[in-house]
Design a protein around this motif. Sequence first.
Motif, PDB file in Angstrom:
ATOM      1  N   GLU B  36      14.997   1.751  93.731  1.00 25.58           N
ATOM      2  CA  GLU B  36      15.936   0.822  94.365  1.00 25.58           C
ATOM      3  C   GLU B  36      15.834   0.902  95.889  1.00 25.58           C
ATOM      4  N   ASN B  40      15.087  -2.066  98.519  1.00 25.21           N
ATOM      5  CA  ASN B  40      15.969  -2.405  99.631  1.00 25.21           C
ATOM      6  C   ASN B  40      15.242  -2.329 100.962  1.00 25.21           C
ATOM      7  N   ASN B  43      13.764  -5.610 101.248  1.00 24.47           N
ATOM      8  CA  ASN B  43      14.760  -6.613 101.646  1.00 24.47           C
ATOM      9  C   ASN B  43      14.998  -6.579 103.142  1.00 24.47           C
ATOM     10  N   VAL B  68      14.869 -12.489  99.615  1.00 26.34           N
ATOM     11  CA  VAL B  68      15.783 -11.357  99.442  1.00 26.34           C
ATOM     12  C   VAL B  68      16.723 -11.594  98.272  1.00 26.34           C
ATOM     13  N   ILE B  72      17.097  -9.182  95.007  1.00 25.70           N
ATOM     14  CA  ILE B  72      18.358  -8.547  94.584  1.00 25.70           C
ATOM     15  C   ILE B  72      18.617  -8.841  93.105  1.00 25.70           C
ATOM     16  N   THR B  73      18.420 -10.127  92.734  1.00 24.02           N
ATOM     17  CA  THR B  73      18.671 -10.515  91.343  1.00 24.02           C
ATOM     18  C   THR B  73      17.769  -9.744  90.393  1.00 24.02           C
TER      19      THR B  73
END
Lengths: 501, 106
Positions: B36, B40, B43, B68, B72-73
């Motif tokens: 994760e 990020n 992102n 982004v 996230i989805t």
Amino acid sequence: MNPSALQFHVLGPVAFVSIGSLAVLLGEVFLSRKVDPGDKEVAEARIGSLLAAISTVSLLLAIYAAGFAFFHGTSAAFNPGNPMLSLDPLSSFAMMLVGVGALLSVWLSITYLPALHINHGEYYALLLLATAGMFVMISSVNMIAVFMGLELMSIPIYALAGFNRGNLRSNESGLKYFIIGTFASAILLYGMALLYGATGHTDFAGIRAAFDPSSPLAVAGLVLVVVGFAFKISSVPFHQWTPDVYEGAPTSVTAFMSVTVKTSAFVILLRFLTLALPEVGDDLNAVFWVLAALSMVVGNFMAIIQTNVKRLLAYSSIAHAGYLLVGFVAGTEEARAAVLFYLMIYMFMNLGAFGVVVALAQGGRESDRIDDFAGLAQRRPGLAALMTLFMLALAGIPGTAGFMGKFYIFSAAVQAGYIWLAILGVLTSVVSVYYYLRVPVAMYMSDDTEEEPAEASSSELVVLGLCALAVIYFGLFPNHDPLFDALRLLDLAGTAIAQVP
Amino acid sequence: MVPIEHVTALSAALFTIGVIGVLVRRNLIVILMSVELMLNAVNLAFVGFNRVWAGTTEQPLLDGHVFVLMVITVAAAEVAVGLGIVIALVRNRDSVNIEDVSILRW
């Protein structure tokens, strides 16, 4: 954006498969409400066949839509103003390939799932969702769509690899695939971010126009993207997950992902390299040269020491990724057509070989060790003959389609001047004959085992028969077709490659 | 305005921490968290780069921001499946240590 300019037919194949997947999910819920606990097994088998029938229909529709587009030479983007998905000869051709691979895997699963006591309806829904993801990925011309397609493909396959929930090997397979897969996606994604930072575009055409080979940001992005794809096509040195995942996953899932994931990853890599990059010259080619050589050597030599057929086929699939990369190194139009041709041939050979392993599963366990094949020729002569055919084809013995596939790739490589790579390919193929033939040797020359091997069901026989027919037919007539004029495969592959805009 | 080099450096640092976490740590949950972290970092890079390629006020370009949202989805879906796989493993093995997951080798 003008709504009337949207080309909805571009979404046809994706839509058919996704709707099919939702229908399967809902169908499972409604049908299993009425199951009487008394005859649970029979009811589950019936529901399973019904769901497989729904999947078959939706996949056939998708194949038909893709085939229609291919043979009419359609070349359209969903939103021409800002293209994300494009239905052109390359994508429709690859969709047909992936669709057929998924269809044959569905048919392999019908009796395999009950034999392993994992006959849950969501299996077919996940398989169709993964297929939809592959369709999206194959037809994308924008990095956003590539990423969405890649994940829509990968996430259901993580779940499928761990589908045999109670089985530790399947758990481990799903877990390893999940960790390596997300890790690879993150690397690919970081590469995409850097490419976006360097060029300011996410669409392939924009990247191509703004790509500057002297900018370190762009080069770093390109390297990370190539590494991310190398994980997905399981090329050495990014291959360690492949044997574990292939061995642990249920065999029908292994069959499905070994052919379709490879096809889609290679096709999108081909598209990315041709559409999103200007001529970056020899540096990138050198990278692919090394990847191809390592994959062929490591894949073939590691396969020699395997005692499990699924694991052996996993290493063989690494080696085959190497052969396919030879076509990438050569880079000419003939070489790319040869890559597509080989992907098609590989689908039939590999699905056939895994199909025999699928057919032998019974009573909740798999028969996937080479020892399980001992003496099979006496008990099941038909299955043994089919397995021998697929093994000979994978080894590239003349007369089978595997030979023609290798022949076209290596001759394209020689024509492009990569003679040493072609020699290395031929030498490692010779090595591969040794381990492929270990299975027929076990089947024909060892004493048979105590255990009665399973009988192949009719759906499995259909798949095995189709694969065997394709392997022999395309081995004898790869590019001139005495029966149907349309089946000149190499020309079809050439058409698909030539019209990439 | 924060210069783009700082954003890039921070995102590269976060990404590296994530990679090291995946490679070094043995706890499955921590590995999930490290993945994760990598996503990020991506992102952050996208949002930062979108400031460079922001377009004009009349015609803003939003490619990075859109990317982004997609990431996230997808990350949410990915974690859901990942935790599901971990739970299946814990039921059979009663452990979240990756070293206990090694039947398949060579």
